[in-house]
Design a protein around this motif. Structure first.
Motif, PDB file in Angstrom:
ATOM      1  N   VAL A 228       0.830  -1.204   0.000  1.00 56.27           N
ATOM      2  CA  VAL A 228       0.000   0.000   0.000  1.00 56.27           C
ATOM      3  C   VAL A 228       0.863   1.250   0.000  1.00 56.27           C
ATOM      4  N   ASP A 229       1.991   1.207   0.704  1.00 50.90           N
ATOM      5  CA  ASP A 229       2.842   2.392   0.809  1.00 50.90           C
ATOM      6  C   ASP A 229       3.960   2.425  -0.229  1.00 50.90           C
ATOM      7  N   GLU A 230       4.179   1.345  -0.951  1.00 52.21           N
ATOM      8  CA  GLU A 230       5.245   1.325  -1.956  1.00 52.21           C
ATOM      9  C   GLU A 230       5.003   2.367  -3.038  1.00 52.21           C
ATOM     10  N   PHE A 231       3.753   2.517  -3.454  1.00 47.99           N
ATOM     11  CA  PHE A 231       3.428   3.526  -4.466  1.00 47.99           C
ATOM     12  C   PHE A 231       3.808   4.920  -3.983  1.00 47.99           C
ATOM     13  N   LYS A 232       3.486   5.240  -2.732  1.00 50.30           N
ATOM     14  CA  LYS A 232       3.780   6.567  -2.200  1.00 50.30           C
ATOM     15  C   LYS A 232       5.281   6.830  -2.197  1.00 50.30           C
ATOM     16  N   LEU A 233       6.062   5.828  -1.857  1.00 49.22           N
ATOM     17  CA  LEU A 233       7.514   5.999  -1.838  1.00 49.22           C
ATOM     18  C   LEU A 233       8.055   6.201  -3.249  1.00 49.22           C
ATOM     19  N   ARG A 234       7.468   5.538  -4.230  1.00 46.70           N
ATOM     20  CA  ARG A 234       7.899   5.733  -5.619  1.00 46.70           C
ATOM     21  C   ARG A 234       7.568   7.136  -6.114  1.00 46.70           C
ATOM     22  N   MET A 235       6.601   7.776  -5.457  1.00 48.75           N
ATOM     23  CA  MET A 235       6.228   9.138  -5.827  1.00 48.75           C
ATOM     24  C   MET A 235       7.110  10.180  -5.144  1.00 48.75           C
ATOM     25  N   GLY A 236       8.189   9.739  -4.531  1.00 48.54           N
ATOM     26  CA  GLY A 236       9.132  10.673  -3.933  1.00 48.54           C
ATOM     27  C   GLY A 236       8.791  11.088  -2.518  1.00 48.54           C
ATOM     28  N   LEU A 237       7.815  10.432  -1.899  1.00 50.28           N
ATOM     29  CA  LEU A 237       7.482  10.710  -0.508  1.00 50.28           C
ATOM     30  C   LEU A 237       8.441   9.936   0.395  1.00 50.28           C
ATOM     31  N   ASP A 238       8.485  10.299   1.663  1.00 47.07           N
ATOM     32  CA  ASP A 238       9.453   9.714   2.585  1.00 47.07           C
ATOM     33  C   ASP A 238       8.756   8.938   3.691  1.00 47.07           C
ATOM     34  N   ALA A 239       9.451   7.895   4.172  1.00 39.80           N
ATOM     35  CA  ALA A 239       9.021   7.166   5.358  1.00 39.80           C
ATOM     36  C   ALA A 239       9.780   7.736   6.548  1.00 39.80           C
ATOM     37  N   LYS A 240       9.092   8.478   7.403  1.00 36.63           N
ATOM     38  CA  LYS A 240       9.705   9.105   8.579  1.00 36.63           C
ATOM     39  C   LYS A 240       9.632   8.131   9.739  1.00 36.63           C
ATOM     40  N   ALA A 241      10.778   7.752  10.270  1.00 33.33           N
ATOM     41  CA  ALA A 241      10.829   6.736  11.319  1.00 33.33           C
ATOM     42  C   ALA A 241      10.254   7.260  12.635  1.00 33.33           C
ATOM     43  N   VAL A 242       9.361   6.479  13.233  1.00 32.92           N
ATOM     44  CA  VAL A 242       8.764   6.772  14.535  1.00 32.92           C
ATOM     45  C   VAL A 242       8.628   5.438  15.280  1.00 32.92           C
ATOM     46  N   ARG A 243       8.094   5.500  16.471  1.00 36.69           N
ATOM     47  CA  ARG A 243       7.679   4.287  17.176  1.00 36.69           C
ATOM     48  C   ARG A 243       6.187   4.404  17.450  1.00 36.69           C
ATOM     49  N   GLN A 244       5.430   3.424  16.995  1.00 36.41           N
ATOM     50  CA  GLN A 244       3.997   3.371  17.287  1.00 36.41           C
ATOM     51  C   GLN A 244       3.805   2.456  18.485  1.00 36.41           C
ATOM     52  N   ARG A 245       3.248   3.009  19.540  1.00 31.03           N
ATOM     53  CA  ARG A 245       3.076   2.227  20.766  1.00 31.03           C
ATOM     54  C   ARG A 245       1.610   1.852  20.959  1.00 31.03           C
ATOM     55  N   VAL A 246       1.382   0.620  21.308  1.00 33.11           N
ATOM     56  CA  VAL A 246       0.064   0.127  21.694  1.00 33.11           C
ATOM     57  C   VAL A 246       0.135  -0.277  23.160  1.00 33.11           C
ATOM     58  N   VAL A 247      -0.777   0.261  23.971  1.00 36.53           N
ATOM     59  CA  VAL A 247      -0.813  -0.004  25.400  1.00 36.53           C
ATOM     60  C   VAL A 247      -2.153  -0.635  25.742  1.00 36.53           C
ATOM     61  N   PHE A 248      -2.129  -1.797  26.375  1.00 34.15           N
ATOM     62  CA  PHE A 248      -3.358  -2.483  26.763  1.00 34.15           C
ATOM     63  C   PHE A 248      -3.726  -2.170  28.206  1.00 34.15           C
ATOM     64  N   HIS A 249      -5.003  -2.344  28.500  1.00 34.43           N
ATOM     65  CA  HIS A 249      -5.506  -2.198  29.862  1.00 34.43           C
ATOM     66  C   HIS A 249      -4.673  -3.092  30.789  1.00 34.43           C
ATOM     67  N   PRO A 250      -4.344  -2.622  31.997  1.00 35.24           N
ATOM     68  CA  PRO A 250      -3.472  -3.410  32.879  1.00 35.24           C
ATOM     69  C   PRO A 250      -3.972  -4.812  33.192  1.00 35.24           C
ATOM     70  N   LEU A 251      -5.281  -5.033  33.174  1.00 34.66           N
ATOM     71  CA  LEU A 251      -5.791  -6.382  33.424  1.00 34.66           C
ATOM     72  C   LEU A 251      -5.622  -7.295  32.211  1.00 34.66           C
ATOM     73  N   LEU A 252      -5.525  -6.700  31.012  1.00 34.07           N
ATOM     74  CA  LEU A 252      -5.398  -7.484  29.784  1.00 34.07           C
ATOM     75  C   LEU A 252      -3.953  -7.650  29.339  1.00 34.07           C
ATOM     76  N   ALA A 253      -3.096  -6.722  29.745  1.00 36.94           N
ATOM     77  CA  ALA A 253      -1.715  -6.729  29.260  1.00 36.94           C
ATOM     78  C   ALA A 253      -1.012  -8.078  29.447  1.00 36.94           C
TER      79      ALA A 253
END
Length: 320
Positions: A228-253
């Motif tokens: 899905v994102d390969e097309f965007k990169l071919r169009m000269g757009l950039d992948a900016k590195a981040v960290r995506q965090r997912v946090v679960f409820h303490p009872l479910l973690a």
């Protein structure tokens, strides 16, 4: 436009919205909350996250943090932050496809009402190509478009062939970011490169605006294929590195582990069209990988070439 207007747009779509010290959040799925605006990189305290989970009876939270953050899946935002972005800076193939698209379509602003009426056909085709046909529905689409009609900062763009809408963007400006959360196109006209034409035209005009420092396209998806994102990169757009965090409820973690992930993957393999299972697999995978140090994770392919340099930069920040 500021984040309060974006929050109003989401409320009009009947999403629940809350504000915390670090960000805004909306209930993106059943008891799952997403931070917004999407381009914000935040580092909320553990108390803030704990309170948000408990006060809203949430199962999980998802937000984007800097690559230097201590937790979160190594991920990316697709952006354009080059003020000199133009056709001359793109590859020969990209230039050819843009020119081919420009001969076939005319790219121009369109009314949001037209996007609401005609855009679902394009959106449905796009979801079908991505293998995500059940992820969205027409009523949601119309409500989303029409909710933006009288709000500052929202606009719609279309690629038209003989007056027919064949590709489109919904866009909004928040802070100094021009954001394009939804792009869609018909499969029938795809070979004529309308996507290339509209991506280039909208990006190029947006990055030239005096109050815009960057164009934000999307988060690294939980469930969409990497293609899905390969097309965007071919169009000269950039992948900016981040960290995506997912946090679960303490009872479910404690229950979010390799075994539960394997069970969800097995269920998804038996029912690959289930949007719910696809999202569940993605959110558990992001959570599990996000608990690991950045250097121990499997990085997205689009970031691998610069992995060593980015890890070195993160270490410099940690040592400072």
């Amino acid at each position: 436009m500021n984040a309060d207007i974006l929050a109003e747009w989401l409320r009009r779509q009947e999403y629940e919205v809350v504000r915390t010290p670090s960000s805004y959040w909306y209930k993106a799925g059943p008891r799952v909350w997403q931070a917004f605006p999407y381009h914000w990189l935040i580092e909320p305290t553990e108390k803030e996250l704990h309170d948000l989970l408990l006060q809203n009876n949430a199962i999980a939270l998802r937000y984007s943090a800097p690559l230097s953050a201590s937790q979160g899946k190594v991920s990316y935002h697709i952006v354009c932050e080059d003020p000199e972005y133009d056709i001359a800076s793109l590859s020969r193939r990209a230039r050819q496809n843009i020119r081919r698209g420009n001969r076939y379509v005319q790219v121009e602003p369109i009314p949001l009402a037209r996007l609401a009426e005609e855009g679902w056909r394009l959106r449905r085709d796009t979801l079908e190509r991505q293998g995500r046909l059940g992820a969205e529905h027409e009523d949601w689409w119309r409500r989303m478009c029409l909710s933006a009609q009288d709000l500052e900062g929202f606009e719609a763009w279309g690629a038209l062939h003989d007056g027919e809408l064949v590709a489109s963007f919904l866009a909004f400006t928040c802070d100094d970011r021009f954001t394009l959360p939804h792009e869609q196109s018909t499969t029938e006209h795809l070979s004529h490169r309308p996507n290339n034409a509209i991506y280039y035209a909208v990006t190029e005009q947006a990055i030239r605006r005096p109050d815009i420092s960057g164009v934000f396209f999307c988060l690294h998806s939980l469930d969409a294929p990497a293609s899905v994102d390969e097309f965007k990169l071919r169009m000269g757009l950039d992948a900016k590195a981040v960290r995506q965090r997912v946090v679960f409820h303490p009872l479910l973690a404690p229950l979010v582990n390799d075994m539960s992930h394997a069970l969800i993957k097995s269920a998804l393999s038996r029912n690959p069209s289930s949007a719910t299972l696809a999202k569940a697999e993605g959110i558990v995978r992001f959570c599990l990988e996000g608990r690991m140090p950045a250097e121990a994770q499997d990085w997205p392919e689009c970031l691998n070439a610069d992995k060593s340099a980015m890890l070195a930069a993160v270490q410099q920040i940690a040592d400072a």
